[in-house]
Design an enzyme around this catalytic site. Sequence first.
Site, PDB file in Angstrom:
ATOM      1  N   GLY A  11      -5.328 -29.254  30.061  1.00  0.00           N
ATOM      2  CA  GLY A  11      -6.436 -29.379  29.102  1.00  0.00           C
ATOM      3  C   GLY A  11      -7.397 -28.205  29.231  1.00  0.00           C
ATOM      4  O   GLY A  11      -7.844 -27.626  28.229  1.00  0.00           O
ATOM      5  N   ASP A  70     -14.544 -25.422  37.830  1.00  0.00           N
ATOM      6  CA  ASP A  70     -14.702 -26.718  38.475  1.00  0.00           C
ATOM      7  C   ASP A  70     -15.679 -27.512  37.638  1.00  0.00           C
ATOM      8  O   ASP A  70     -16.760 -27.021  37.290  1.00  0.00           O
ATOM      9  CB  ASP A  70     -15.193 -26.596  39.919  1.00  0.00           C
ATOM     10  CG  ASP A  70     -14.917 -27.892  40.666  1.00  0.00           C
ATOM     11  OD1 ASP A  70     -13.728 -28.220  40.863  1.00  0.00           O
ATOM     12  OD2 ASP A  70     -15.876 -28.611  41.025  1.00  0.00           O
ATOM     13  N   SER A  71     -15.288 -28.720  37.278  1.00  0.00           N
ATOM     14  CA  SER A  71     -16.088 -29.458  36.300  1.00  0.00           C
ATOM     15  C   SER A  71     -16.042 -30.943  36.578  1.00  0.00           C
ATOM     16  O   SER A  71     -15.268 -31.411  37.407  1.00  0.00           O
ATOM     17  CB  SER A  71     -15.573 -29.149  34.885  1.00  0.00           C
ATOM     18  OG  SER A  71     -14.165 -29.145  34.852  1.00  0.00           O
ATOM     19  N   GLY A 153      -9.044 -35.905  29.849  1.00  0.00           N
ATOM     20  CA  GLY A 153      -9.932 -36.495  30.851  1.00  0.00           C
ATOM     21  C   GLY A 153     -10.799 -37.617  30.290  1.00  0.00           C
ATOM     22  O   GLY A 153     -10.312 -38.569  29.679  1.00  0.00           O
ATOM     23  N   ARG A 181     -17.885 -26.277  29.070  1.00  0.00           N
ATOM     24  CA  ARG A 181     -16.945 -25.181  29.360  1.00  0.00           C
ATOM     25  C   ARG A 181     -17.204 -23.989  28.452  1.00  0.00           C
ATOM     26  O   ARG A 181     -17.180 -22.848  28.889  1.00  0.00           O
ATOM     27  CB  ARG A 181     -15.519 -25.732  29.182  1.00  0.00           C
ATOM     28  CG  ARG A 181     -14.412 -24.763  29.544  1.00  0.00           C
ATOM     29  CD  ARG A 181     -13.105 -25.496  29.790  1.00  0.00           C
ATOM     30  NE  ARG A 181     -13.211 -26.362  30.943  1.00  0.00           N
ATOM     31  CZ  ARG A 181     -13.299 -27.706  30.865  1.00  0.00           C
ATOM     32  NH1 ARG A 181     -13.231 -28.322  29.709  1.00  0.00           N
ATOM     33  NH2 ARG A 181     -13.451 -28.409  31.964  1.00  0.00           N
TER      34      ARG A 181
HETATM   35  P1  ITT Z   1      -8.013 -27.740  38.633  1.00  0.00           P
HETATM   36  O1  ITT Z   1      -8.802 -28.030  39.899  1.00  0.00           O
HETATM   37  O2  ITT Z   1      -6.599 -27.353  38.901  1.00  0.00           O
HETATM   38  O3  ITT Z   1      -8.729 -26.795  37.720  1.00  0.00           O
HETATM   39  P2  ITT Z   1      -8.678 -30.494  38.012  1.00  0.00           P
HETATM   40  O4  ITT Z   1      -8.341 -31.399  36.872  1.00  0.00           O
HETATM   41  O5  ITT Z   1      -8.435 -31.026  39.404  1.00  0.00           O
HETATM   42  O6  ITT Z   1      -7.889 -29.120  37.795  1.00  0.00           O
HETATM   43  P3  ITT Z   1     -11.503 -30.402  38.620  1.00  0.00           P
HETATM   44  O7  ITT Z   1     -11.287 -30.500  40.070  1.00  0.00           O
HETATM   45  O8  ITT Z   1     -12.510 -29.428  38.099  1.00  0.00           O
HETATM   46  O9  ITT Z   1     -10.159 -30.022  37.856  1.00  0.00           O
HETATM   47  O10 ITT Z   1     -11.835 -31.843  38.082  1.00  0.00           O
HETATM   48  C1  ITT Z   1     -12.378 -32.025  36.829  1.00  0.00           C
HETATM   49  C2  ITT Z   1     -12.336 -33.506  36.471  1.00  0.00           C
HETATM   50  O11 ITT Z   1     -13.297 -33.747  35.442  1.00  0.00           O
HETATM   51  C3  ITT Z   1     -10.989 -33.923  35.922  1.00  0.00           C
HETATM   52  O12 ITT Z   1     -10.772 -35.287  36.216  1.00  0.00           O
HETATM   53  C4  ITT Z   1     -11.152 -33.742  34.437  1.00  0.00           C
HETATM   54  O13 ITT Z   1     -10.330 -34.591  33.708  1.00  0.00           O
HETATM   55  C5  ITT Z   1     -12.651 -34.026  34.229  1.00  0.00           C
HETATM   56  N1  ITT Z   1     -13.155 -33.103  33.209  1.00  0.00           N
HETATM   57  C6  ITT Z   1     -13.591 -31.828  33.390  1.00  0.00           C
HETATM   58  N2  ITT Z   1     -13.884 -31.257  32.219  1.00  0.00           N
HETATM   59  C7  ITT Z   1     -13.609 -32.174  31.284  1.00  0.00           C
HETATM   60  C8  ITT Z   1     -13.678 -32.168  29.894  1.00  0.00           C
HETATM   61  O14 ITT Z   1     -14.032 -31.084  29.216  1.00  0.00           O
HETATM   62  N3  ITT Z   1     -13.323 -33.262  29.240  1.00  0.00           N
HETATM   63  C9  ITT Z   1     -12.919 -34.362  29.918  1.00  0.00           C
HETATM   64  N4  ITT Z   1     -12.811 -34.459  31.227  1.00  0.00           N
HETATM   65  C10 ITT Z   1     -13.152 -33.369  31.921  1.00  0.00           C
END
Ligand code: ITT
Length: 195
Positions: A11, A70-71, A153, A181
């Site tokens: 995503g 990181d989000s 997400g 983002r």
């Molecule tokens: P990477 O670390 O490999 O980048 P990740 O999914 O583990 O992938 P994070 O550790 O940053 O990434 O976790 C972000 C969480 O927040 C993850 O569960 C996402 O689904 C959610 N998230 C982040 N941005 C989002 C968005 O724009 N819309 C919906 N959910 C989001």
Amino acid sequence: MKLVLATSNKGKVREIKAICQDFEVIPYSDLIQEFEIIEDAHTFKSNALLKAHAVFDAIGDENIIVIADDSGISVDVLNGAPGIYSARYSGKGADDRENLNTLMKNIKAAGVESSPAYYTAAIAIVTKDVERTVHGWMHGTALTQARGDGGFGYDPMFIPLGHKKTLGELDDAVKRELSHRSKALNLAKKILKIL
Ligand code: ITT
């Protein structure tokens, strides 16, 4: 300019490509085998830097630019949870659907049907000589029902401020316009242009 993305989240890759169309954006898995990065820092910023450095070091090419994201989502009625723990809110290895269901359940358990909430994105840029971070935020309302299947997400349970539909229901273009983002990446692009 080629940007290597330090993420395994499809995503994020889709959204970052759409926002950074002036750049050649490639997920790091196009260059090397994906590997687990332990995100044990205590802020979005530190976790983004940790991911960017891990991928930069693993690729071992001094000429690349690595971007990491990181989000997460922070919900007021849950005192800011899940925040930096958004990816593992239902436990290690939980998928998006499980995390979404846990968050909706916990908001309901707090005795409300919705709560103010916001997303945060920290973007790290790492090159041989430079380390930079920028942030973006998107405010809105977290619901106890999921609507629509757009985005990824937590998007089906999040209504951005000024809208009536969830990010699962709204067109991708709306999220591209106002997301955490895109705000962070628009700042990152200014830095990338002067690297
Ligand atoms: P990477 O670390 O490999 O980048 P990740 O999914 O583990 O992938 P994070 O550790 O940053 O990434 O976790 C972000 C969480 O927040 C993850 O569960 C996402 O689904 C959610 N998230 C982040 N941005 C989002 C968005 O724009 N819309 C919906 N959910 C989001």
